[in-house]
Design a protein around this motif. Structure first.
Motif, PDB file in Angstrom:
ATOM      1  N   TYR A  14       0.590  -1.186  -0.399  1.00 29.67           N
ATOM      2  CA  TYR A  14       0.174   0.207   0.018  1.00 29.67           C
ATOM      3  C   TYR A  14       0.672   1.155   0.208  1.00 29.67           C
ATOM      4  CZ  TYR A  14      -3.709   3.238   1.266  1.00 29.67           C
ATOM      5  OH  TYR A  14      -4.826   4.513   1.553  1.00 29.67           O
ATOM      6  N   GLU A  15       2.460   1.259   1.083  1.00 29.55           N
ATOM      7  CA  GLU A  15       2.673   2.850   1.241  1.00 29.55           C
ATOM      8  C   GLU A  15       3.448   2.701  -0.190  1.00 29.55           C
ATOM      9  OE1 GLU A  15       2.700   5.101   2.871  1.00 29.55           O
ATOM     10  OE2 GLU A  15       1.115   4.154   4.022  1.00 29.55           O
ATOM     11  N   ASN A  16       4.170   1.856  -1.014  1.00 30.96           N
ATOM     12  CA  ASN A  16       4.606   2.062  -2.157  1.00 30.96           C
ATOM     13  C   ASN A  16       3.980   2.565  -2.920  1.00 30.96           C
ATOM     14  OD1 ASN A  16       6.892   0.446  -3.203  1.00 30.96           O
ATOM     15  ND2 ASN A  16       6.545  -0.993  -1.088  1.00 30.96           N
ATOM     16  N   ILE A  17       3.132   2.341  -3.403  1.00 36.50           N
ATOM     17  CA  ILE A  17       1.614   3.112  -3.878  1.00 36.50           C
ATOM     18  C   ILE A  17       1.211   4.615  -3.570  1.00 36.50           C
ATOM     19  CG2 ILE A  17      -0.018   2.695  -5.633  1.00 36.50           C
ATOM     20  CD1 ILE A  17       1.498   1.030  -5.942  1.00 36.50           C
ATOM     21  N   ALA A  18       1.074   4.701  -2.234  1.00 33.53           N
ATOM     22  CA  ALA A  18       1.027   5.842  -1.327  1.00 33.53           C
ATOM     23  C   ALA A  18       1.575   6.951  -1.747  1.00 33.53           C
ATOM     24  CB  ALA A  18       0.208   5.769  -0.363  1.00 33.53           C
ATOM     25  N   TYR A  19       2.644   6.687  -1.184  1.00 37.99           N
ATOM     26  CA  TYR A  19       3.723   8.079  -0.880  1.00 37.99           C
ATOM     27  C   TYR A  19       4.282   8.787  -1.854  1.00 37.99           C
ATOM     28  CZ  TYR A  19       8.619   9.594  -0.532  1.00 37.99           C
ATOM     29  OH  TYR A  19       9.693  10.393   0.411  1.00 37.99           O
ATOM     30  N   ARG A  44      -4.596  -1.216 -12.865  1.00 36.93           N
ATOM     31  CA  ARG A  44      -3.768  -1.288 -14.012  1.00 36.93           C
ATOM     32  C   ARG A  44      -2.598  -1.567 -14.264  1.00 36.93           C
ATOM     33  NH1 ARG A  44      -4.941   6.503 -15.391  1.00 36.93           N
ATOM     34  NH2 ARG A  44      -7.101   5.714 -15.857  1.00 36.93           N
ATOM     35  N   ALA A  45      -1.405  -1.431 -13.542  1.00 32.85           N
ATOM     36  CA  ALA A  45      -0.605  -2.683 -13.372  1.00 32.85           C
ATOM     37  C   ALA A  45      -0.954  -4.507 -13.845  1.00 32.85           C
ATOM     38  CB  ALA A  45       0.017  -2.200 -12.025  1.00 32.85           C
ATOM     39  N   GLY A  46      -2.470  -4.218 -13.662  1.00 37.17           N
ATOM     40  CA  GLY A  46      -2.264  -6.124 -13.057  1.00 37.17           C
ATOM     41  C   GLY A  46      -2.100  -6.773 -11.984  1.00 37.17           C
ATOM     42  N   LEU A  47      -1.938  -5.792 -11.081  1.00 32.76           N
ATOM     43  CA  LEU A  47      -1.768  -6.904  -9.273  1.00 32.76           C
ATOM     44  C   LEU A  47      -2.583  -6.923  -8.459  1.00 32.76           C
ATOM     45  CD1 LEU A  47       0.998  -7.833  -8.591  1.00 32.76           C
ATOM     46  CD2 LEU A  47       1.773  -5.378  -7.875  1.00 32.76           C
ATOM     47  N   TRP A  48      -3.917  -5.155  -9.249  1.00 35.77           N
ATOM     48  CA  TRP A  48      -4.535  -5.280  -7.575  1.00 35.77           C
ATOM     49  C   TRP A  48      -5.781  -6.932  -7.240  1.00 35.77           C
ATOM     50  CZ3 TRP A  48      -6.607  -2.730  -4.023  1.00 35.77           C
ATOM     51  CH2 TRP A  48      -8.315  -3.014  -3.370  1.00 35.77           C
ATOM     52  N   ASP A  49      -5.355  -7.782  -8.350  1.00 38.23           N
ATOM     53  CA  ASP A  49      -6.743  -9.425  -7.294  1.00 38.23           C
ATOM     54  C   ASP A  49      -5.181 -10.128  -7.174  1.00 38.23           C
ATOM     55  OD1 ASP A  49      -8.804  -8.663  -8.675  1.00 38.23           O
ATOM     56  OD2 ASP A  49      -8.873  -9.690 -10.664  1.00 38.23           O
ATOM     57  N   ARG A  76       6.144  -5.381 -11.652  1.00 35.94           N
ATOM     58  CA  ARG A  76       4.258  -4.026 -11.814  1.00 35.94           C
ATOM     59  C   ARG A  76       4.048  -4.092  -9.984  1.00 35.94           C
ATOM     60  NH1 ARG A  76       0.208  -9.004 -11.630  1.00 35.94           N
ATOM     61  NH2 ARG A  76       2.048 -10.573 -11.557  1.00 35.94           N
ATOM     62  N   LEU A  77       4.486  -3.940  -9.161  1.00 42.36           N
ATOM     63  CA  LEU A  77       4.840  -2.819  -8.154  1.00 42.36           C
ATOM     64  C   LEU A  77       5.012  -1.791  -8.342  1.00 42.36           C
ATOM     65  CD1 LEU A  77       3.356  -2.495  -5.582  1.00 42.36           C
ATOM     66  CD2 LEU A  77       5.859  -3.619  -4.791  1.00 42.36           C
ATOM     67  N   CYS A  78       5.915  -1.569  -9.088  1.00 42.38           N
ATOM     68  CA  CYS A  78       7.078  -0.294  -9.355  1.00 42.38           C
ATOM     69  C   CYS A  78       6.138   0.243 -10.526  1.00 42.38           C
ATOM     70  CB  CYS A  78       8.414  -0.305  -9.811  1.00 42.38           C
ATOM     71  SG  CYS A  78       9.011  -1.254  -8.879  1.00 42.38           S
ATOM     72  N   ILE A  80       7.183 -16.023 -18.183  1.00 41.53           N
ATOM     73  CA  ILE A  80       5.754 -16.370 -17.319  1.00 41.53           C
ATOM     74  C   ILE A  80       5.701 -14.857 -17.217  1.00 41.53           C
ATOM     75  CG2 ILE A  80       4.634 -16.776 -16.153  1.00 41.53           C
ATOM     76  CD1 ILE A  80       5.241 -19.550 -16.267  1.00 41.53           C
ATOM     77  N   ALA A  81       6.809 -13.879 -16.215  1.00 35.74           N
ATOM     78  CA  ALA A  81       6.219 -12.686 -15.686  1.00 35.74           C
ATOM     79  C   ALA A  81       6.707 -11.891 -16.225  1.00 35.74           C
ATOM     80  CB  ALA A  81       7.631 -12.546 -14.249  1.00 35.74           C
ATOM     81  N   THR A  82       7.946 -12.322 -17.734  1.00 36.77           N
ATOM     82  CA  THR A  82       7.900 -10.827 -18.861  1.00 36.77           C
ATOM     83  C   THR A  82       6.608 -11.161 -19.589  1.00 36.77           C
ATOM     84  OG1 THR A  82      10.165 -11.715 -18.928  1.00 36.77           O
ATOM     85  CG2 THR A  82       9.400 -10.879 -20.978  1.00 36.77           C
ATOM     86  N   ALA A  83       6.240 -12.120 -20.253  1.00 38.17           N
ATOM     87  CA  ALA A  83       4.953 -11.998 -20.633  1.00 38.17           C
ATOM     88  C   ALA A  83       3.856 -10.980 -20.383  1.00 38.17           C
ATOM     89  CB  ALA A  83       4.402 -13.058 -21.000  1.00 38.17           C
ATOM     90  N   ARG A  84       3.607 -10.682 -18.327  1.00 36.07           N
ATOM     91  CA  ARG A  84       2.590 -10.471 -18.076  1.00 36.07           C
ATOM     92  C   ARG A  84       3.427  -9.065 -18.120  1.00 36.07           C
ATOM     93  NH1 ARG A  84      -0.355 -12.431 -14.139  1.00 36.07           N
ATOM     94  NH2 ARG A  84      -1.569 -10.525 -14.189  1.00 36.07           N
ATOM     95  N   ILE A  85       4.609  -9.103 -18.060  1.00 37.25           N
ATOM     96  CA  ILE A  85       5.063  -7.131 -18.224  1.00 37.25           C
ATOM     97  C   ILE A  85       4.754  -6.495 -20.131  1.00 37.25           C
ATOM     98  CG2 ILE A  85       6.881  -5.880 -18.671  1.00 37.25           C
ATOM     99  CD1 ILE A  85       5.898  -6.403 -15.449  1.00 37.25           C
ATOM    100  N   GLU A  86       5.090  -7.268 -20.641  1.00 30.80           N
ATOM    101  CA  GLU A  86       4.775  -7.079 -22.097  1.00 30.80           C
ATOM    102  C   GLU A  86       3.041  -7.301 -22.481  1.00 30.80           C
ATOM    103  OE1 GLU A  86       6.606 -10.185 -24.773  1.00 30.80           O
ATOM    104  OE2 GLU A  86       7.928  -9.396 -24.134  1.00 30.80           O
ATOM    105  N   GLU A  87       2.121  -7.436 -21.539  1.00 30.03           N
ATOM    106  CA  GLU A  87       0.723  -7.911 -22.148  1.00 30.03           C
ATOM    107  C   GLU A  87      -0.113  -6.663 -20.800  1.00 30.03           C
ATOM    108  OE1 GLU A  87      -1.483 -11.198 -19.507  1.00 30.03           O
ATOM    109  OE2 GLU A  87      -0.728 -12.331 -21.193  1.00 30.03           O
ATOM    110  N   LEU A  88       0.738  -5.824 -19.863  1.00 34.02           N
ATOM    111  CA  LEU A  88       0.575  -4.824 -19.215  1.00 34.02           C
ATOM    112  C   LEU A  88       1.406  -3.435 -20.253  1.00 34.02           C
ATOM    113  CD1 LEU A  88      -0.004  -2.943 -16.602  1.00 34.02           C
ATOM    114  CD2 LEU A  88       1.891  -3.817 -15.668  1.00 34.02           C
TER     115      LEU A  88
END
Length: 262
Positions: free
Chosen positions: A112-117, A141-146, A166-168, A192-200
């Motif tokens: 939470y604080e990473n985003i709120a700061y 928007r970063a595809g991380l909420w769920d 994705r948090l960054c 797999i993580a690379t594919a997620r970032i590319e989709e994002l």
């Protein structure tokens, strides 16, 4: 001279660089690069290691200011405003032109604080409800909420590498940027993580002007609509990605694309 084979979009560029050179002391690392960055497409910077693509990327939000020996000549404009002019608020500039680095670098704080700061220090949220909404929207928007909505108080550093990246990206989005710079954002990630970032990246296209430095020509072909090829500190060729990879006009571009060097 750089070959530019792009069909000019109808809109004005979000960022415009003209005759930009970068020096580290007496050494010239970038030689008179001119390029336009538009919101409606992702722009990829490619080229062999040490060619200057990351150095040039860092000029777009004045990250080179942190290097004592660095000097930037030429002009870079954001919405027509020279970002190197005297009196430019560099903190505000870096909120408008966000950066995602090669290695995920979450703050040693909760998710939470990473985003709120950022929204908090920039005065973008009037109350806790606004801050909560900004955190949720950015993570969505970063595809991380769920994946993290039930553990927002956990440390950001406890996430997997791909989730940290994705948090960054969510952290960059939270301060309402207009441009997002990504410096090899997938080089430390698994496929797999690379594919997620590319989709994002594809999902974010059109909301922000996105520039990605990548060592992977396959990644550039997948995620970008415009590609700039750098070699020995110079911008050799810039145009539509499909043209760069299938019909390059410069022999140096062709040699790099076909694996003759790199």
């Amino acid at each position: 001279m750089v070959t530019d084979i792009q069909t000019q979009p109808q809109t004005e560029p979000k960022m415009r660089a003209r005759d930009v050179s970068v020096f580290y002391g007496a050494k010239k690392a970038i030689d008179e690069v001119s390029i336009d960055i538009h919101t409606e497409h992702v722009t990829a910077f490619i080229g062999p290691s040490g060619c200057g693509k990351s150095t040039f990327l860092r000029t777009l939000n004045r990250m080179n200011d942190t290097i004592a020996s660095a000097r930037v000549d030429g002009a870079i404009e954001l919405d027509g405003d020279d970002i190197y002019r005297s009196g430019m608020d560099v903190v505000q500039l870096r909120a408008r032109v966000g950066m995602v680095f090669q290695k995920p670098n979450p703050f040693p704080k909760s998710i939470y604080e990473n985003i709120a700061y950022g929204p908090r220090i920039h005065g973008l949220a009037d109350n806790k409800a606004d801050l909560d909404a900004t955190v949720e929207q950015s993570l969505r928007r970063a595809g991380l909420w769920d994946e993290v909505k039930d553990r927002l108080n956990d440390a950001g550093t406890a996430l997997s590498g791909g989730q940290q990246q994705r948090l960054c990206i969510a952290r960059a989005i939270a301060v309402q940027p207009e441009v997002i710079l990504m410096d090899e954002p997938c080089s430390a990630l698994d496929p797999i993580a690379t594919a997620r970032i590319e989709e994002l990246i594809d999902d974010l296209r059109g909301r922000y002007a996105i520039v990605i430095v990548t060592h992977s020509m396959q990644q550039a072909a997948r995620v970008s609509q415009r590609t700039a090829f750098f070699h020995l500190g110079s911008l050799v060729e810039y145009g539509q990605t499909a043209d760069i990879f299938t019909n390059p006009r410069e022999e140096r571009t062709k040699d790099y694309i076909t694996g003759r060097y790199g």
